[in-house]
Design a protein around this motif. Structure first.
Motif, PDB file in Angstrom:
ATOM      1  N   GLY A 653      31.431  33.984  40.197  1.00 24.66           N
ATOM      2  CA  GLY A 653      31.290  34.244  38.772  1.00 24.66           C
ATOM      3  C   GLY A 653      32.337  33.451  38.030  1.00 24.66           C
ATOM      4  O   GLY A 653      33.066  32.645  38.615  1.00 24.66           O
ATOM      5  N   ALA A 654      32.409  33.680  36.734  1.00 21.91           N
ATOM      6  CA  ALA A 654      33.359  32.942  35.914  1.00 21.91           C
ATOM      7  C   ALA A 654      33.973  33.898  34.886  1.00 21.91           C
ATOM      8  O   ALA A 654      33.289  34.794  34.397  1.00 21.91           O
ATOM      9  N   PRO A 655      35.269  33.668  34.557  1.00 19.57           N
ATOM     10  CA  PRO A 655      36.213  32.768  35.198  1.00 19.57           C
ATOM     11  C   PRO A 655      36.419  33.147  36.667  1.00 19.57           C
ATOM     12  O   PRO A 655      36.476  34.327  37.000  1.00 19.57           O
ATOM     13  N   LYS A 656      36.573  32.129  37.515  1.00 18.12           N
ATOM     14  CA  LYS A 656      36.479  32.359  38.952  1.00 18.12           C
ATOM     15  C   LYS A 656      37.639  33.191  39.501  1.00 18.12           C
ATOM     16  O   LYS A 656      37.424  34.124  40.276  1.00 18.12           O
ATOM     17  N   LYS A 657      38.877  32.875  39.113  1.00 17.56           N
ATOM     18  CA  LYS A 657      40.021  33.583  39.688  1.00 17.56           C
ATOM     19  C   LYS A 657      39.932  35.081  39.387  1.00 17.56           C
ATOM     20  O   LYS A 657      40.057  35.920  40.284  1.00 17.56           O
ATOM     21  N   ARG A 658      39.738  35.442  38.131  1.00 16.89           N
ATOM     22  CA  ARG A 658      39.649  36.857  37.780  1.00 16.89           C
ATOM     23  C   ARG A 658      38.433  37.495  38.443  1.00 16.89           C
ATOM     24  O   ARG A 658      38.494  38.639  38.911  1.00 16.89           O
ATOM     25  N   SER A 659      37.332  36.769  38.518  1.00 17.77           N
ATOM     26  CA  SER A 659      36.122  37.314  39.133  1.00 17.77           C
ATOM     27  C   SER A 659      36.346  37.602  40.613  1.00 17.77           C
ATOM     28  O   SER A 659      35.914  38.644  41.129  1.00 17.77           O
ATOM     29  N   VAL A 660      37.016  36.700  41.317  1.00 19.72           N
ATOM     30  CA  VAL A 660      37.297  36.902  42.741  1.00 19.72           C
ATOM     31  C   VAL A 660      38.171  38.146  42.935  1.00 19.72           C
ATOM     32  O   VAL A 660      37.962  38.943  43.863  1.00 19.72           O
ATOM     33  N   GLU A 661      39.154  38.336  42.068  1.00 16.77           N
ATOM     34  CA  GLU A 661      40.024  39.510  42.165  1.00 16.77           C
ATOM     35  C   GLU A 661      39.245  40.796  41.922  1.00 16.77           C
ATOM     36  O   GLU A 661      39.429  41.804  42.624  1.00 16.77           O
ATOM     37  N   ILE A 662      38.366  40.778  40.936  1.00 16.92           N
ATOM     38  CA  ILE A 662      37.546  41.956  40.640  1.00 16.92           C
ATOM     39  C   ILE A 662      36.620  42.260  41.813  1.00 16.92           C
ATOM     40  O   ILE A 662      36.484  43.414  42.243  1.00 16.92           O
TER      41      ILE A 662
END
Length: 782
Positions: A653-662
């Protein structure tokens, strides 16, 4: 203003930042763009540096301007002292932050706008002077609730009608040199409000500086230690990269016309039935795939494995295992250096693979590069995050030209080449000693695969939780996934009779769900069966290297009445499907810009393509190194792009960094191999990697062993949901041959969740994706 304008771009951990940098380079000719994160430097360090810049851009990002952790130093930037004042252009979160700092309030939209295109009604003044109609892409769930304000002047709006009413799209500060837009001028689908508006900002900034006789201090190279070099980056890491003594190789090739192309039979000839030995095959099992790559491994072929969090790489060659410490380097740098040493030439130009690394890279490897988090502790055996083998001998089958290329990069290997050619020539008719697929080896009722789907209620609750993250502004799209577990029966006596259960499963998968990026990888302790339809990244050999990514978002299975016209209406005509695809396209452009520089283009946007069993909505993004980045050693290009773009945006998903953390918190467990990539890095400098979807994998405790122990089990589908119906029961029997044991396979599936997603429909879509692979386990081999 300096002859060569210098721009400071502040990144709030967004996935579109480098698109904005590229827009700057187009709108402000000759400019130098320096990019820093919003929490890299405290105000006391950053603000004195503003005197060395002509303007600043505050980029978009996840979260809210009311949250200090989301906005960082930006909130202080609007309040610098008069002598440090600098023209600023804010985008999305940048506009919201400007508004909040001068008295406006932030509220949620009634209907969020992620990947939506809206007409922007503007004043025709300031940054919109001379700008005609604007149709702009919006990525926001928060908006500025604007009231008359002595500090802020509205410049543009979008009319959302009954959904949200009038929504502020642009404002400026009444007295300070601050301008901003809520929409995304850098998006590929924004027209009229991108380069034109940024060019106007630069004109206004230049006029403001001239009127106040503001001068920019001459650049001092030592400042790069604080704000980094300008973008795009040249390769300054060469001296830091571990290297090996160069070994020049020549590719020897024998060409053999094939009367019929039967890739599975070639694999069986080359040893795939020996379950205890490693085997790799990248299979173009359906259009538009063309080349199938079969690795001819030896017992001493170099096997490379690495797990996230470790400080070393394992290299196994036969019985010998070497542990190589990474030191201050990382796995990407090490892999680049490994391949740089093994460059080869002299192969057939049209053959994409001459030899090289083949295998997979896990989802966690990419996630760890984005946001380092220790691996989860789990009772299940963990697969390596890097699992590759160096292939020196190979057979590449061109299914279009019906030709086999037998290749070796080992010196003096002519005898082996001729032997393989001779053996291939014997495949013109089926040999009598080859057992048919799925043979009936017992008349007793056989146990069936036991399938455990994800819990339906839990999955739906995760969809609802994901949507809440979307509404809060933390993500525009989240790809929520869950694993299905399959306990598939097998028999030691079957292996003794020359039957490979995993290979039989792959052949069934290949027949029932053929795909252009299929694969059979047996790299103990991991075995992976894939029928992936999605190419992730390909990059061609030098000197004119071209990177291409082909994200798929939007799929319709073929069925009576589903013509191309119907599929186009369902996919290209769907606001939801196009929005999902657009978000990933913009994300991929950012990832590619970060490595190759400015030369990135969308060659195809949201086109419906026909595949063997489905219609799919596919975009194509291409990029090639610019003059600034062409000095990079080409062997590093593929791994640099992989490092920058993994995990695949279509799976996060996007933004990628925050999405990966979620997603890490939401899903509750590691994905492992699923939604990583599989493919190859070629000794000639090219490479091709596919997204690991429509795939299943298992873990062996040791070569040739099962990951599960003997035991009784129910037949059919297990689910924690009492209302969940079996995927397939198919007349189960209580009979259990005493020799039966079970392999545990994992099959991941999920879907991109947007604000328009219906949780129940998303569950049904996930189950549909699972079923395309589960059908493989209907006829287990004993």
């Amino acid at each position: 203003m300096a002859a060569q304008p210098r721009i400071l771009l502040i990144d709030s951990y967004d996935s579109f930042t480098f698109n904005l940098a590229a827009l700057c380079k187009r709108a402000i000719p000759g400019c130098e763009v320096h990019i820093i994160k919003n929490d890299t430097l405290p105000p006391s360090v950053l603000f004195p540096l503003l005197k060395y810049f002509d303007a600043a851009i505050v980029g978009p990002g996840p979260g809210s301007p009311d949250n200090p952790a989301d906005i960082g130093v930006v909130r202080d930037l609007w309040h610098v002292e008069e002598d440090l004042l600098i023209p600023i252009f804010g985008v999305c979160l940048g506009l919201q932050s400007l508004a909040v700092e001068f008295g406006a309030r932030i509220k949620r939209l009634n209907v969020v706008k992620h990947g939506q295109v809206s007409e922007v009604i503007h004043s025709g003044t300031d940054i919109f002077e001379g700008v005609g109609p604007i149709h702009a892409v919006r990525y926001h769930s928060l908006h500025v609730e604007f009231y008359e304000n002595k500090h802020l002047v509205p410049l543009a709006w979008a009319d959302d009608g009954e959904e949200n009413g009038r929504v502020l799209m642009s404002l400026k500060h009444a007295h300070k040199p601050f301008w901003s837009v809520q929409y995304h001028p850098e998006s590929v689908c924004t027209s009229g409000g991108g380069e034109e508006v940024l060019r106007n900002f630069w004109r206004l900034a230049s006029s403001w500086s001239a009127a106040r006789q503001r001068t920019t201090l001459p650049w001092i190279p030592i400042l790069q230690s604080s704000v980094g070099p300008s973008w795009p980056l040249t390769d300054s890491r060469g001296a830091e990269r571990p290297d090996f003594e160069r070994v020049a190789s020549h590719v020897a090739t024998r060409i053999l016309p094939l009367s019929g192309v039967d890739v599975p039979r070639i694999c069986e000839m080359l040893g795939v039935l020996d379950e205890e030995e490693g085997f790799v095959m990248l299979d173009s099992a359906a259009s538009p795939g063309r080349f199938s790559i079969i690795g001819c491994l030896t017992r001493t072929s170099s096997r490379i494995t690495y797990s996230v969090g470790e400080s070393f790489i394992r290299i196994r060659e036969g019985e010998n295992i070497t542990f190589v410490e990474l030191g201050s380097s990382d796995v990407w740098t090490w892999l680049s250096a490994f391949m740089r040493r093994r460059r080869a030439s002299g192969g057939m130009p049209d053959v994409p693979f001459w030899g090289g690394l083949v295998g997979y890279l896990s989802y966690e490897l990419g996630a760890h590069t984005l946001t380092p988090i220790p691996p989860r502790s789990d009772s299940r055996p963990r697969h390596p995050d890097v699992n590759l083998v160096f292939v020196e001998r190979s057979v590449v089958v061109d299914t279009l030209r019906k030709t086999a290329y037998v290749q070796s990069i080992l010196p003096g290997d002519g005898k082996w080449l001729q032997e393989i050619v001779s053996r291939l020539e014997t495949l013109t008719s089926p040999p009598s000693n080859v057992m048919p697929s799925n043979p009936c080896v017992s008349r007793l009722p056989q146990p069936q695969a036991v399938i455990t789907l994800p819990n339906r209620a839990e999955y739906i609750s995760k969809i609802k939780a994901a949507k809440e993250w979307l509404f809060s502004g933390d993500s525009y799209e989240l790809c929520v996934t869950a694993p299905t577990r399959i306990r598939a029966p097998r028999s030691p006596s079957a292996v003794a009779r020359g039957i490979s259960p995993s290979w039989e499963l792959y052949k069934t998968l290949r027949a029932r769900n053929p795909a252009p990026h299929s694969a059979y990888l047996r790299l103990h302790p991991s075995t992976l069966l894939s029928s992936s339809p999605e190419r992730f990244l390909s990059y061609s050999r030098p000197p004119e290297s071209l990177c291409q990514l082909r994200p798929i978002k939007g799929t319709v299975r073929k069925a009576p009445g589903i013509t191309r016209a119907v599929a186009e209406e369902m996919l290209a005509g769907s606001r939801k499907e196009v929005a999902e695809n657009l978000m990933i396209v913009d994300l991929i452009r950012h990832d590619l810009h970060s490595v190759v520089g400015e030369d990135v283009h969308v060659r195809q946007f949201c086109k419906v393509e026909e595949y063997e069993t489905v219609w799919q909505l596919v975009s194509v993004i291409e990029g090639k190194p610019t003059p600034q980045t062409k000095g990079k050693i080409h062997a590093d290009l593929g791994f640099d792009v992989l490092r920058a773009s993994l995990p695949p945006g279509s799976m996060t998903g996007a933004p990628k960094k925050r999405s990966v953390e979620i997603l890490r918190d939401l899903e509750g467990e590691e994905r492992g191999i699923y939604s990583g990539v599989l493919g190859y890095a070629d000794v000639g400098g090219g490479g091709d990697w596919a997204v690991i979807i429509r795939s299943c994998f298992k873990h062996d405790e040791r070569p040739g062993s099962s990951a599960s122990s003997n035991g009784e089990s129910k037949t059919g589908v297990e689910s924690d949901d009492p209302h969940e119906e079996p995927v397939d029961s198919d007349g189960a029997s209580e009979a259990r041959p005493s020799e039966a044991i079970f392999d545990e396979w994992t099959l991941g599936a999920g879907g991109a969740i947007t604000a328009l997603s219906d949780p129940v429909a998303e569950w049904e879509e996930m189950v549909t994706k699972v079923e395309s692979v589960l059908r493989t386990f209907n006829n287990p081999v004993l």
